[in-house]
Motif scaffolding. Structure first.
Motif, PDB file in Angstrom:
ATOM      1  N   TYR A   1     -16.567 -23.150  43.763  1.00 43.18           N
ATOM      2  CA  TYR A   1     -15.985 -23.874  42.630  1.00 43.18           C
ATOM      3  C   TYR A   1     -15.927 -22.981  41.386  1.00 43.18           C
ATOM      4  O   TYR A   1     -16.283 -23.397  40.289  1.00 43.18           O
TER       5      TYR A   1
ATOM      6  N   TYR B   1     -16.340 -28.542  39.474  1.00 42.77           N
ATOM      7  CA  TYR B   1     -17.494 -28.918  40.279  1.00 42.77           C
ATOM      8  C   TYR B   1     -18.185 -30.159  39.727  1.00 42.77           C
ATOM      9  O   TYR B   1     -18.543 -31.071  40.481  1.00 42.77           O
TER      10      TYR B   1
ATOM     11  N   ARG C   1     -23.015 -24.330  45.912  1.00 41.67           N
ATOM     12  CA  ARG C   1     -21.989 -23.517  45.252  1.00 41.67           C
ATOM     13  C   ARG C   1     -22.176 -22.066  45.665  1.00 41.67           C
ATOM     14  O   ARG C   1     -23.003 -21.323  45.128  1.00 41.67           O
TER      15      ARG C   1
END
Length: 272
Positions: free
Chosen positions: A112, A122, A136
């Motif tokens: 993201y 995100y 992530r």
């Protein structure tokens, strides 16, 4: 890859698939036929439009074909509940959300960070999909905190084609490491079949094909069948015009874009 459309962030809406409708879809697609190496068809899109309309009209591009196909493929090959699933590069995780609601345990791996023209939002996705687990990061075999051989299925939707061939090595190694021995790898891939960027796309597609355990002849056969099939689903002129994003047409001319779809077992994955 060169021709990735700009990520579209969808406005969160009331989900029209209530629990009863979702359970009905799970039963309907429990025996859905999944080709090991195939391509998207208008027949399959029309089926999705009739029975999964919200998912088949969410984006206005190839994802409207690919997301329902992925949902149906997972329901058929993994089951309707109880699986441990990992989605690579989910963006807005519409399919993961449905699978989680059905009783699967779904993990999202996505940086993201805008890489590959992907999404950055995100925080909004995390708030909107509180029941999903997110990491992530870029997916590879070096990810920390995941147990080897712990996933029943690793899948991606419009992701692998945006990874350069050298980056695919880490992705394939990651799938090989984190899938259970009998686990399933499922991928829907945007492919420029004719037009600007076609040679580059074909080269990358061949790398994917061999890495996922298929022969070059298998891909050639699928592409030949696709080219001659009146039922092949192509990206529309309207969708291309949105993808063009205000650029002059000569700068961004029409391409023949299709969805190539892979289903392979973990033991077939080749890391070179």
């Amino acid at each position: 890859m060169t021709w990735r459309p700009q990520a579209r962030v969808l406005r969160r809406r009331q989900h029209p698939l209530d629990d009863a409708a979702l359970e009905a879809a799970a039963e309907r697609y429990r025996t859905y036929r999944v080709e090991p190496l195939g391509y998207g068809t208008v027949r399959d899109f029309c089926d999705s439009f009739d029975h999964l309309r919200w998912l088949a009209t969410a984006n206005g591009d190839l994802k409207d074909l690919q997301r329902p196909w992925m949902l149906k493929a997972i329901l058929s090959r993994v089951g309707t509940r109880g699986g441990r699933l990992l989605e690579i590069g989910a963006g807005e995780p519409l399919v993961a959300d449905l699978l989680q609601r059905l009783g699967h345990d779904v993990l999202i791996i996505d940086p993201y960070d805008g890489s590959g023209n992907g999404p950055r939002d995100y925080s909004r996705f995390r708030r909107g999909y509180r029941n999903l687990n997110f990491i992530r990061a870029q997916f590879s075999d070096s990810l920390q905190g995941l147990a080897p051989a712990s996933f029943d299925c690793i899948y991606s939707i419009s992701v692998l084609e945006h990874i350069p061939p050298e980056g695919l090595v880490g992705v394939m190694a990651g799938m090989q490491r984190f899938l259970k021995p009998e686990g399933i790898s499922l991928h829907a891939v945007d492919h420029v079949h004719r037009g600007r960027g076609a040679a580059e796309h074909l080269s990358t597609l061949r790398v994917m094909t061999s890495s996922l355990g298929f022969r070059r002849e298998d891909l050639d056969h699928a592409l030949t069948a696709m080219s001659g099939d009146v039922d092949t689903y192509y990206l529309s002129a309207e969708s291309h015009n949105r993808w063009r994003g205000g650029r002059a047409y000569d700068e961004f001319p029409m391409r023949v874009c299709v969805s190539i779809q892979f289903c392979s077992v973990a033991s077939s994955i080749v890391v070179e």
